[in-house]
Structures are given as C-alpha cells and as structure tokens.
Scaffold this motif. Structure first.
Motif, PDB file in Angstrom:
ATOM      1  N   TYR A 254       0.848  -1.193   0.000  1.00 56.79           N
ATOM      2  CA  TYR A 254       0.000   0.000   0.000  1.00 56.79           C
ATOM      3  C   TYR A 254       0.882   1.240   0.000  1.00 56.79           C
ATOM      4  CZ  TYR A 254      -3.847  -3.104   1.427  1.00 56.79           C
ATOM      5  OH  TYR A 254      -4.787  -4.105   1.493  1.00 56.79           O
ATOM      6  N   LYS A 255       0.487   2.234  -0.795  1.00 54.06           N
ATOM      7  CA  LYS A 255       1.261   3.481  -0.877  1.00 54.06           C
ATOM      8  C   LYS A 255       0.314   4.673  -0.835  1.00 54.06           C
ATOM      9  CE  LYS A 255       5.277   1.779  -3.467  1.00 54.06           C
ATOM     10  NZ  LYS A 255       6.231   2.096  -4.557  1.00 54.06           N
ATOM     11  N   GLY A 256       0.786   5.725  -0.154  1.00 54.72           N
ATOM     12  CA  GLY A 256      -0.009   6.939  -0.073  1.00 54.72           C
ATOM     13  C   GLY A 256       0.711   7.999   0.734  1.00 54.72           C
ATOM     14  N   SER A 257      -0.048   8.918   1.260  1.00 51.35           N
ATOM     15  CA  SER A 257       0.546  10.007   2.053  1.00 51.35           C
ATOM     16  C   SER A 257      -0.342  10.328   3.243  1.00 51.35           C
ATOM     17  CB  SER A 257       0.748  11.253   1.186  1.00 51.35           C
ATOM     18  OG  SER A 257      -0.489  11.684   0.635  1.00 51.35           O
ATOM     19  N   PHE A 258       0.248  10.989   4.245  1.00 51.41           N
ATOM     20  CA  PHE A 258      -0.492  11.390   5.444  1.00 51.41           C
ATOM     21  C   PHE A 258       0.170  12.609   6.052  1.00 51.41           C
ATOM     22  CE2 PHE A 258       2.977   9.070   7.289  1.00 51.41           C
ATOM     23  CZ  PHE A 258       3.157   9.601   8.567  1.00 51.41           C
ATOM     24  N   ALA A 259      -0.552  13.237   6.952  1.00 50.81           N
ATOM     25  CA  ALA A 259      -0.010  14.397   7.657  1.00 50.81           C
ATOM     26  C   ALA A 259      -0.457  14.335   9.101  1.00 50.81           C
ATOM     27  CB  ALA A 259      -0.474  15.695   7.006  1.00 50.81           C
ATOM     28  N   SER A 260       0.388  14.806   9.994  1.00 53.46           N
ATOM     29  CA  SER A 260       0.050  14.828  11.420  1.00 53.46           C
ATOM     30  C   SER A 260      -0.635  16.143  11.764  1.00 53.46           C
ATOM     31  CB  SER A 260       1.316  14.665  12.263  1.00 53.46           C
ATOM     32  OG  SER A 260       1.020  14.846  13.631  1.00 53.46           O
ATOM     33  N   PRO A 261      -1.686  16.101  12.588  1.00 55.03           N
ATOM     34  CA  PRO A 261      -2.350  17.344  12.991  1.00 55.03           C
ATOM     35  C   PRO A 261      -1.572  18.122  14.036  1.00 55.03           C
ATOM     36  CG  PRO A 261      -3.405  15.484  14.047  1.00 55.03           C
ATOM     37  CD  PRO A 261      -2.365  14.912  13.120  1.00 55.03           C
ATOM     38  N   LYS A 262      -0.448  17.593  14.480  1.00 53.53           N
ATOM     39  CA  LYS A 262       0.355  18.269  15.507  1.00 53.53           C
ATOM     40  C   LYS A 262       1.809  17.838  15.422  1.00 53.53           C
ATOM     41  CE  LYS A 262      -2.016  16.390  18.908  1.00 53.53           C
ATOM     42  NZ  LYS A 262      -2.414  15.990  20.299  1.00 53.53           N
ATOM     43  N   ASN A 263       2.657  18.640  16.003  1.00 48.29           N
ATOM     44  CA  ASN A 263       4.067  18.259  16.118  1.00 48.29           C
ATOM     45  C   ASN A 263       4.209  17.201  17.219  1.00 48.29           C
ATOM     46  OD1 ASN A 263       4.902  20.134  14.183  1.00 48.29           O
ATOM     47  ND2 ASN A 263       5.116  21.772  15.720  1.00 48.29           N
ATOM     48  N   GLY A 264       5.162  16.338  17.073  1.00 50.41           N
ATOM     49  CA  GLY A 264       5.376  15.373  18.133  1.00 50.41           C
ATOM     50  C   GLY A 264       6.167  14.161  17.684  1.00 50.41           C
ATOM     51  N   LYS A 265       6.393  13.271  18.654  1.00 50.61           N
ATOM     52  CA  LYS A 265       7.055  11.991  18.368  1.00 50.61           C
ATOM     53  C   LYS A 265       6.018  10.879  18.452  1.00 50.61           C
ATOM     54  CE  LYS A 265      11.851  12.934  19.720  1.00 50.61           C
ATOM     55  NZ  LYS A 265      12.993  12.496  20.572  1.00 50.61           N
ATOM     56  N   PHE A 266       6.172   9.931  17.548  1.00 53.43           N
ATOM     57  CA  PHE A 266       5.199   8.841  17.463  1.00 53.43           C
ATOM     58  C   PHE A 266       5.942   7.507  17.249  1.00 53.43           C
ATOM     59  CE2 PHE A 266       3.297  12.767  16.032  1.00 53.43           C
ATOM     60  CZ  PHE A 266       2.028  12.765  16.606  1.00 53.43           C
ATOM     61  N   ARG A 267       5.239   6.434  17.543  1.00 54.44           N
ATOM     62  CA  ARG A 267       5.773   5.104  17.238  1.00 54.44           C
ATOM     63  C   ARG A 267       4.615   4.146  16.979  1.00 54.44           C
ATOM     64  NH1 ARG A 267       8.341   2.896  23.026  1.00 54.44           N
ATOM     65  NH2 ARG A 267       6.396   2.927  24.248  1.00 54.44           N
ATOM     66  N   PHE A 268       4.925   3.124  16.185  1.00 54.31           N
ATOM     67  CA  PHE A 268       3.903   2.142  15.806  1.00 54.31           C
ATOM     68  C   PHE A 268       3.918   0.937  16.756  1.00 54.31           C
ATOM     69  CE2 PHE A 268       4.690   4.089  11.528  1.00 54.31           C
ATOM     70  CZ  PHE A 268       3.406   4.586  11.322  1.00 54.31           C
ATOM     71  N   TRP A 269       2.741   0.418  17.000  1.00 48.83           N
ATOM     72  CA  TRP A 269       2.538  -0.872  17.652  1.00 48.83           C
ATOM     73  C   TRP A 269       1.778  -1.749  16.661  1.00 48.83           C
ATOM     74  CZ3 TRP A 269       2.141  -1.985  23.397  1.00 48.83           C
ATOM     75  CH2 TRP A 269       2.779  -1.011  24.175  1.00 48.83           C
ATOM     76  N   GLY A 270       2.016  -3.050  16.718  1.00 53.60           N
ATOM     77  CA  GLY A 270       1.221  -3.904  15.853  1.00 53.60           C
ATOM     78  C   GLY A 270       1.715  -5.334  15.783  1.00 53.60           C
ATOM     79  N   PHE A 271       1.144  -6.042  14.815  1.00 56.46           N
ATOM     80  CA  PHE A 271       1.447  -7.478  14.644  1.00 56.46           C
ATOM     81  C   PHE A 271       0.862  -7.932  13.314  1.00 56.46           C
ATOM     82  CE2 PHE A 271      -0.392 -11.780  14.887  1.00 56.46           C
ATOM     83  CZ  PHE A 271       0.769 -12.522  15.047  1.00 56.46           C
ATOM     84  N   ALA A 272       1.460  -8.985  12.758  1.00 58.39           N
ATOM     85  CA  ALA A 272       0.909  -9.601  11.546  1.00 58.39           C
ATOM     86  C   ALA A 272       1.239 -11.084  11.509  1.00 58.39           C
ATOM     87  CB  ALA A 272       1.460  -8.930  10.289  1.00 58.39           C
TER      88      ALA A 272
END
Length: 399
Positions: A254-272
C-alpha cells in the motif's frame, strides 16, 4: 463191583494221518498268504491261479466269488490331552483369521498415519459487509466529514474498490506465477527471502516485479489496517482473483501520504501473521512480522522497544517500534507491506502511540492506542484477542 474199561489206544497210523493233515494245512496257508500278498501289491485276483482257466468251468459259467477274510482293525491310540483352555497358546495367525478386523484396519494399525487437529479460531469475524467477493465498478465512494460513504459490496477488510482522497493504494502480487500464469516454483522459504530483499531496497517499486510475477490488476484503497485473524483466502477474494490466486505466498503493498495534525514523536505498535513492514519517508519504522513477534530478529533492521512481546494479540505478541518525529501539516509518504507465507490464516494490525499522551490501560498494563488511520473509518470491533481494544477518539492522520 463194576470193572472200568481202559480207553482205546491210539494207533501209529492215526498219528501219521494227523501229522499229514497238519503239514497240508500249513502248506495251504502259506499259499493263501502268498496269494494275498499278490492281491495287495497287484490290486487284483489272479483267476487262473485260484480257479484255473475259464474253460474248465465252461464258457458261460462264472468263477465262484471269493470271500476275502476280514482283517481286524487296529485301535488308534488316544492322543487327546486334557489342557485347560486358559493354558492354550493361540497362534497369532489364527487369531487374525477369526477376528472381525478388516485387512485395511490391520495395515492402518501397524502403520499409523499421524493426524493433526487444527484448533478452532475463537472470536473470528462472521461473513459480513467487510468480507466476501468484491463487486468491481460500483458507485464511487463519497467523502464526508465522517469518512468515505460506500455502498454494499464496495468495502473489504483490505480496502475499498474505488479510489478516494486520503486512501492508500494497495497492489497485490502473487509470487507463485508469472503474468502468463506459469508456475514460478516458489517455496515458502524462498518467498520470505524474496519479500525481505524487496523490503530492504531503497524503493518499493511493485511494477518492477511484473516481469517475474503476477501483479493483480484490481487495486484496493485502504484507510487503516485492522484485519482480525481470518482465512488467508479472503485476500484474493477482496482483490477479485480468488479463482486465479491461491491464498498463500502473496504480498500487498500500500502506498499513499499522510499528515500529522500536531508536532510530536510517534511510534507504531502492531502485529501480523505473517508479515507487516511500514516505511515513512523511505525509512523502515516498524516490523510486526510473526517471526519477530515470537522472539526472532527483525529481517529489515528494526530496533524494537522494550515493550515488545509483552502483550498478547491474535496468535502472537505486540511489537513496538522506535520513536520518529512528525511536523504538523507536513505531508509524509507512507508504505505498508503485508504478506502471507504458507496460507491458512492471516491477520494484521497497526496502532500508533503519541509520546507523552495518557492512554487508558487495558489487558493489564497495555495502553489502549488508536488505530493508525488516514481517513476516519468505522472499524468493526469484536471480542477476544483477535479484536484488541483501541481508542476510538484517537487522532486521524489525513493528508
């Protein structure tokens, strides 16, 4: 007184007569036994020997019937032995011959075939609007403040069948065949090596794979990744190629784009189960693949946070990536690779955590995080480990 008469004395001539008769009887008996031997060994009676020629009795007269002496039958010895039934040793072959066991059963018992029981999946979603065969070419979804409005049959767990703003375009690749349908002799181990080599390249150009593998023409457009544990065949169904693509050794990018509504640091959680890899602006930020979830190393060089593998999800454990920075309103590229290796069942989940944000704790001390979304969507929620809780009020990363 009466006088007693003496018995008449035996004369010598009488004795001679008796002796002669005895000798004659012996001779006749010898002849008789000799003839009997001939009968036994020859199997017939020599007429001439006993009765002379037929002429001596006349042509029409039969020879007198000979009565053979009956021989006394010897008593057979009694060989029976009194043995208690419990003491008998039964011949194994006799036991099988009298048994009701069929030949096939005997073979099966001597060469048992191991059987395996697949546990049922608890909490699996039932077939509904997010499942089943996709209808292609329906009405284009309309974008509203609440997200895309779609009609029946246009939505699947792998994305929508029509493109709209904010959605990530997904392309499926079947590594088991080329574009002409010819088998590629792909194996699960070779498939893993192939997709991880692809993931470690500087660009994820799916079109380049078309020269070696089958790239499915139908595209799907996803806004999030929350696919509970389900049959792997649902992926080819969603891309409308279930009659052409077997539900194993497939990949979707999957390919696309996104934008954050605020400044900050983020990280992903997940599983597959089996693979999910996420890139942001060309850098791999997350690996939630099942092998790493169960203790293995990341095949794409991701550094896992200490919170990884502490919380159960589906048939594995949550993995947590490293922090990355986002600027408010800045457009970012995102690519998400998901794949199924051996077939059977598939699942994938992608959540996002904002540094410093307070989240309600669920399932012990796991934070109830929002699902990463580029467009606000109505995500189905079930119960059990296949449907981990999430924060429905989380921020949306619309482009």
């Amino acid at each position: 007184m009466k006088s007693t008469k003496n018995p008449t004395p035996v004369r010598r001539s009488q004795v001679s007569t008796f002796v002669g008769l005895g000798i004659s009887a012996v001779v006749h008996l010898s002849v008789f036994l000799l003839v009997g031997g001939v009968v036994i060994f020859e199997g017939k009676i020599p007429d001439k020997l006993f009765f002379g020629s037929a002429e001596s009795y006349g042509e029409s007269e039969q020879a007198p019937e000979l009565e053979m002496p009956l021989m006394e039958e010897e008593e057979e010895p009694d060989l029976s032995v009194d043995i208690a039934e419990d003491d008998l040793i039964v011949d194994p072959l006799d036991a099988f011959s009298e048994s009701t066991i069929e030949t096939e059963d005997i073979i099966a018992s001597t060469n048992p075939t191991p059987t395996f029981t697949v546990p049922s999946i608890t909490g699996s979603p039932s077939i509904g609007p997010d499942f089943g065969k996709v209808k292609v070419g329906g009405a284009k979804p309309k974008i509203t403040k609440k997200g895309p409005k779609v009609g029946s049959g246009l939505k699947t767990l792998f994305g929508f069948t029509e493109e709209f703003s904010g959605a990530l375009e997904g392309t499926m690749v079947d590594f088991k065949q080329d574009e002409k349908g010819k088998a590629t002799k792909m194996t699960p181990s070779k498939f893993k090596d192939t997709i991880y080599r692809f993931a470690n390249k500087s660009d994820w150009d799916v079109d380049k794979l078309a020269k070696d593998y089958f790239v499915v023409p139908q595209k799907l457009y996803a806004t999030h990744f929350y696919i509970p544990h389900m049959k792997a065949e649902e992926a080819p169904k969603a891309f409308n190629v279930e009659d052409k693509v077997e539900p194993r050794m497939w990949m979707v990018v999957y390919k696309g784009s996104f934008a954050s509504p605020k400044n900050g640091k983020f990280r992903f959680w997940g599983f597959a189960d089996d693979v999910i890899v996420v890139r942001v602006n060309g850098k791999i930020e997350f690996d939630g693949s099942i092998d790493a979830s169960r203790g293995g190393q990341s095949k794409v060089g991701v550094k896992f946070a200490k919170e990884s593998r502490k919380h159960v999800i589906a048939n594995g454990n949550f993995l947590v990536g490293d922090w990355f920075s986002l600027k408010q309103g800045k457009l970012n590229e995102i690519e998400v690779l998901v794949a199924e290796v051996p077939g059977g069942h598939f699942s994938t989940y992608l959540f996002i955590e904002e540094e410093g944000e307070k989240y309600k704790k669920v399932q012990g001390d796991r934070p109830r995080l929002p699902v990463f979304q580029t467009v606000k969507a109505d995500i189905k929620k079930g119960s059990g480990v296949n449907f981990p809780e999430f924060d429905k009020k989380g921020i949306v990363f619309s482009p």
